[in-house]
Motif scaffolding. Structure first.
Motif, PDB file in Angstrom:
ATOM      1  N   ASP A   1       0.840  -1.191   0.000  1.00  0.00           N
ATOM      2  CA  ASP A   1       0.000   0.000   0.000  1.00  0.00           C
ATOM      3  C   ASP A   1       0.878   1.244   0.000  1.00  0.00           C
ATOM      4  O   ASP A   1       0.747   2.114   0.849  1.00  0.00           O
ATOM      5  CB  ASP A   1      -0.957  -0.029   1.214  1.00  0.00           C
TER       6      ASP A   1
ATOM      7  N   HIS B   1       7.619   1.161   5.851  1.00  0.00           N
ATOM      8  CA  HIS B   1       7.540  -0.278   6.104  1.00  0.00           C
ATOM      9  C   HIS B   1       8.822  -0.936   5.618  1.00  0.00           C
ATOM     10  O   HIS B   1       8.821  -2.068   5.159  1.00  0.00           O
ATOM     11  CB  HIS B   1       6.385  -0.886   5.305  1.00  0.00           C
TER      12      HIS B   1
ATOM     13  N   TYR C   1       6.349  -7.552   4.208  1.00  0.00           N
ATOM     14  CA  TYR C   1       5.041  -6.903   4.261  1.00  0.00           C
ATOM     15  C   TYR C   1       4.005  -7.816   3.633  1.00  0.00           C
ATOM     16  O   TYR C   1       4.186  -8.300   2.518  1.00  0.00           O
ATOM     17  CB  TYR C   1       5.161  -5.595   3.485  1.00  0.00           C
TER      18      TYR C   1
ATOM     19  N   ASN D   1       5.284  -6.878   8.850  1.00  0.00           N
ATOM     20  CA  ASN D   1       4.008  -6.177   9.039  1.00  0.00           C
ATOM     21  C   ASN D   1       2.837  -6.995   8.511  1.00  0.00           C
ATOM     22  O   ASN D   1       2.823  -7.386   7.334  1.00  0.00           O
ATOM     23  CB  ASN D   1       4.036  -4.843   8.285  1.00  0.00           C
ATOM     24  N   GLU D   2       1.875  -7.267   9.383  1.00  0.00           N
ATOM     25  CA  GLU D   2       0.590  -7.884   9.015  1.00  0.00           C
ATOM     26  C   GLU D   2       0.760  -9.095   8.107  1.00  0.00           C
ATOM     27  O   GLU D   2       0.214  -9.135   7.001  1.00  0.00           O
ATOM     28  CB  GLU D   2      -0.301  -6.860   8.317  1.00  0.00           C
TER      29      GLU D   2
ATOM     30  N   GLU E   1      -0.597   0.524  14.599  1.00  0.00           N
ATOM     31  CA  GLU E   1      -1.407   1.281  13.643  1.00  0.00           C
ATOM     32  C   GLU E   1      -2.837   1.364  14.138  1.00  0.00           C
ATOM     33  O   GLU E   1      -3.361   0.389  14.672  1.00  0.00           O
ATOM     34  CB  GLU E   1      -1.472   0.593  12.263  1.00  0.00           C
TER      35      GLU E   1
ATOM     36  N   ARG F   1      -5.445   3.616  -3.866  1.00  0.00           N
ATOM     37  CA  ARG F   1      -6.354   4.614  -3.298  1.00  0.00           C
ATOM     38  C   ARG F   1      -6.859   5.566  -4.381  1.00  0.00           C
ATOM     39  O   ARG F   1      -6.511   6.745  -4.417  1.00  0.00           O
ATOM     40  CB  ARG F   1      -5.631   5.414  -2.194  1.00  0.00           C
TER      41      ARG F   1
ATOM     42  N   LYS G   1      -4.919   8.786   5.281  1.00  0.00           N
ATOM     43  CA  LYS G   1      -4.988   8.613   6.737  1.00  0.00           C
ATOM     44  C   LYS G   1      -4.007   9.524   7.472  1.00  0.00           C
ATOM     45  O   LYS G   1      -3.878   9.450   8.685  1.00  0.00           O
ATOM     46  CB  LYS G   1      -4.769   7.147   7.123  1.00  0.00           C
TER      47      LYS G   1
HETATM   48  C1  GCB Z   1      -2.352  -1.383   7.155  1.00  0.00           C
HETATM   49  C2  GCB Z   1      -0.992  -1.447   6.581  1.00  0.00           C
HETATM   50  C3  GCB Z   1      -0.567  -0.124   5.986  1.00  0.00           C
HETATM   51  C4  GCB Z   1      -1.724   0.469   5.203  1.00  0.00           C
HETATM   52  C5  GCB Z   1      -2.853   0.743   6.178  1.00  0.00           C
HETATM   53  C6  GCB Z   1      -4.119   1.301   5.521  1.00  0.00           C
HETATM   54  O1  GCB Z   1      -2.751  -2.183   7.944  1.00  0.00           O
HETATM   55  O2  GCB Z   1      -0.033  -1.900   7.478  1.00  0.00           O
HETATM   56  O3  GCB Z   1       0.541  -0.319   5.172  1.00  0.00           O
HETATM   57  O4  GCB Z   1      -1.364   1.606   4.512  1.00  0.00           O
HETATM   58  O5  GCB Z   1      -3.227  -0.447   6.793  1.00  0.00           O
HETATM   59  O6  GCB Z   1      -4.190   2.492   5.322  1.00  0.00           O
HETATM   60  O7  GCB Z   1      -5.010   0.523   5.223  1.00  0.00           O
END
Ligand code: GCB
Length: 621
Positions: free
Chosen positions: A206, A375, A400, A438-439, A525, A580, A592
């Motif tokens: 992302d 990240h 990631y 991450n995740e 987060e 996005r 965000k």
């Molecule tokens: C997450 C990710 C991050 C994304 C964020 C989002 O969980 O770790 O990289 O950008 O959500 O905005 O959805």
């Protein structure tokens, strides 16, 4: 016959032995993956402290989507691709299709996407070329220092291949001593930012896949034997003892190494072992410890034979005790925010001191003592600024989402990037956490993969804490964190998006948390999107009011988690992401941010700032 007690004692000792053997085997297995580092490029600690000749500026650039500069029409790799000839020489019998002298230019260091409209979405190879003059000196070795090239890169100097590298966020150094000569020289680089299934990161992310020579490129001249890596940190138990090691490339057993901190009148010396490493131990009484309130940095001089380097290093300890995080022996709450390496105001890859100072300046204004640099490893300038400004750092390996966790080659790639990340950044007092991932999806292959990385990270650096951002799951109103990966972490990170991807912001009020580990927890987060300047009611998505409302409810909920020791909401500033596309709102930015990419602060910024400044969030320190 043995009694039950004796038997269980003997059994316990057998189990202990087995456990030890398993642990040793795991370490050996983890190291075996990285046993043969690519000899054509090396990792340098403190490369930015070395005198260097910068190669910044305009480089000729040729876009080559089919990579025909490297591959023939039958897709065989060319040893000396067409590009290396640069232009037709008199008498050439073949047509020369490429000529750098006629090509347009791209700036280095920079991503290419934000330099030319036609390259905005480009993913593929681009060739770069630059001429430079040089006067090599006797008994010196010359290295091409590349701050980062996303994602794969190949380098030739005067037509001679000097190295190849994979990984877009770490620095590396190619030896060019035998390729460079006095007078005019030229360097050709191919950089390919095509995402790969077997890459680290992989196909899905992302954030924007900025391509190119995105960070500083320079020439570093070193003596024949030189200090390549060193690690100097404060001993956790003995407050005034600085310990660590210095490694000398080409050093001989018994060669002397010295470390001095003139301001403290402290000095330690030692000799190299057969591995070229000298253990360092020096007593620094009156040492002022580095902390967010007093980010004291000392000039440290390291010398070995003909080589010496001056670094600026802070000294502090970091450890956990039960569910506490202790900085310099005292419990600390990490008031943080997450940050991408997105350049403020101009967008594109952040890579200057000014970018770092703007981003971290905003974090300070927010009341932070900590930042999660997501990240992937960020530019050295960001870490230097964090050292100077007193911000603790979570530094992350780009493991990631869903990598090919069952592919040993992918593990080797992640391991190489981890080696480069730790090798280059290990003396930054600011960094307290190495984040492995991450995740990631909870599968046995994933757990094994990240466990190997964690073992490797601890083997390379036992002075810091290991973490990762995990996913949670829910049972009714209870959020549960029990990913088995938690077993291998010192600090549990968890990401959650109550009020954005699930429920309304008020959902946080009735949410309880069950954490499966008695370890410190960081909510790494949370957040939601808002377009700066868009206003409406608290229930209107994408407005600043909605985002601020998420923060208000989140803060209330987080304060009810007894083992919460820190947080880094998502995210300080809006950043570009192709995921996005919502027109008029996102326009290919993840919104965000607490601040827009143009520096406008949204309402949520002030909600969080108040909580941080008034310390209404977190356990009182
Ligand atoms: C997450 C990710 C991050 C994304 C964020 C989002 O969980 O770790 O990289 O950008 O959500 O905005 O959805």
């Amino acid at each position: 016959m043995k009694s039950r007690g004796q038997r269980s004692g003997a059994l316990a000792s057998i189990f202990r032995d087995i456990a030890l053997l398993v642990a040793i085997a795991a370490i050996l297995a983890a190291s075996a993956v990285w046993a043969a580092p690519d000899p054509s490029s090396i990792v340098l600690t403190g490369a930015d402290r070395r005198p260097a000749t910068s190669l910044h500026g305009d480089w000729a650039a040729i876009v080559d989507p089919y990579f025909s500069g490297l591959f023939s029409f039958h897709h065989q790799e060319r040893e000396d691709g067409w590009f290396l000839n640069r232009k037709a020489k008199p008498g050439d019998t073949f047509p020369t299709e490429y000529d750098f002298s006629k090509a347009s230019t791209l700036k280095v260091p920079a991503d290419w996407n934000t330099q030319r409209e036609s390259l905005f979405y480009y993913e593929g190879p681009i060739w770069y070329e630059r001429n430079f003059t040089y006067q090599p000196r006797e008994h010196k070795r010359v290295f091409l220092h590349v701050g980062a090239a996303n994602y794969r890169s190949w380098f030739w100097v005067n037509g001679q291949k000097v190295c190849e590298h994979e990984g877009g966020y770490t620095s590396f150094n190619c030896e060019i001593t035998s390729a460079i000569h006095s007078g005019n020289n030229f360097i050709v680089a191919a950089v390919d930012n095509m995402r790969r299934e077997d890459g680290v990161p992989t196909l899905e992310t992302d954030w924007w896949n900025y391509g190119g020579l995105t960070r500083e490129v320079s020439l570093i001249e070193l003596p024949e034997t030189f200090i390549d890596q060193y690690d100097l940190h404060l001993n956790r138990a003995a407050g005034s003892v600085i310990e660590g090691w210095v490694h000398v490339d080409g050093g001989k057993i018994g060669d002397k190494v010295k470390v001095e901190i003139p301001e403290l009148n402290a000095e330690g010396s030692s000799v190299l072992t057969a591995e070229g490493r000298a253990q360092i131990h020096l007593v620094a009484s009156n040492l002022e410890r580095w902390s967010p309130e007093t980010p004291k940095l000392y000039k440290v001089k390291i010398s070995a034979g003909q080589d010496s380097i001056d670094d600026l290093i802070g000294f502090r300890t970091i450890e956990t005790r039960g569910t506490e995080i202790l900085l310099n022996g005292k419990p600390i709450f990490l008031r943080g925010v997450a940050i991408h390496a997105e350049a403020p105001y101009r967008t594109g890859r952040a890579n200057t001191d000014k970018d770092a100072e703007t981003l971290l300046g905003w974090a300070k204004e927010l009341g932070c003592n900590y930042v999660r640099l997501a990240h992937y490893p960020h530019d050295e300038s960001m870490l230097r600024a964090a050292d100077r400004m007193g911000l603790l750092v979570w530094s992350e390996n780009p493991v990631y989402w869903a990598l090919q966790f069952d592919n040993p080659k992918v593990l080797a790639k992640a391991g190489q990037q981890l080696d480069e990340e730790i090798g280059t950044s290990r003396n930054h007092a600011a960094i307290i956490l190495w984040s492995m991932a991450n995740e990631t999806p909870n599968t046995p292959a994933r757990t094994h993969f990240i466990e190997s990385l964690a073992t490797r990270a601890r083997f390379l650096d036992s002075s810091r804490l290991i973490t990762a951002a995990l996913l949670e799951h829910a049972e009714g109103h209870t959020k549960i964190v029990d990913d088995p990966l938690g077993n291998v972490l010192d600090v549990i990170g968890v990401n959650e998006y109550i009020g954005w991807y699930e429920q309304r912001p008020e959902g946080a009020d009735s949410t309880e948390w069950r954490i499966g580990y008695q370890k410190p927890l960081i909510v790494s987060e949370f957040g939601g999107g808002a377009k700066a300047g868009l206003h409406g009611g608290e229930n209107d998505r994408w407005t600043e009011e909605y985002q601020a409302n998420i923060y208000r409810h989140q803060l209330g909920m987080l304060n009810r988690i007894p083992q919460l020791r820190g947080m880094s909401p998502w995210i300080l500033m809006d950043f570009r992401s192709p995921n996005r596309p919502l027109a008029g709102i996102q326009d290919e930015f993840n919104r965000k941010g607490l601040i827009s990419d143009q520096g406008e602060k949204k309402q949520a910024f002030f909600v969080l700032q108040k909580a941080y400044k008034e310390k209404t969030i977190g356990k009182p320190e």
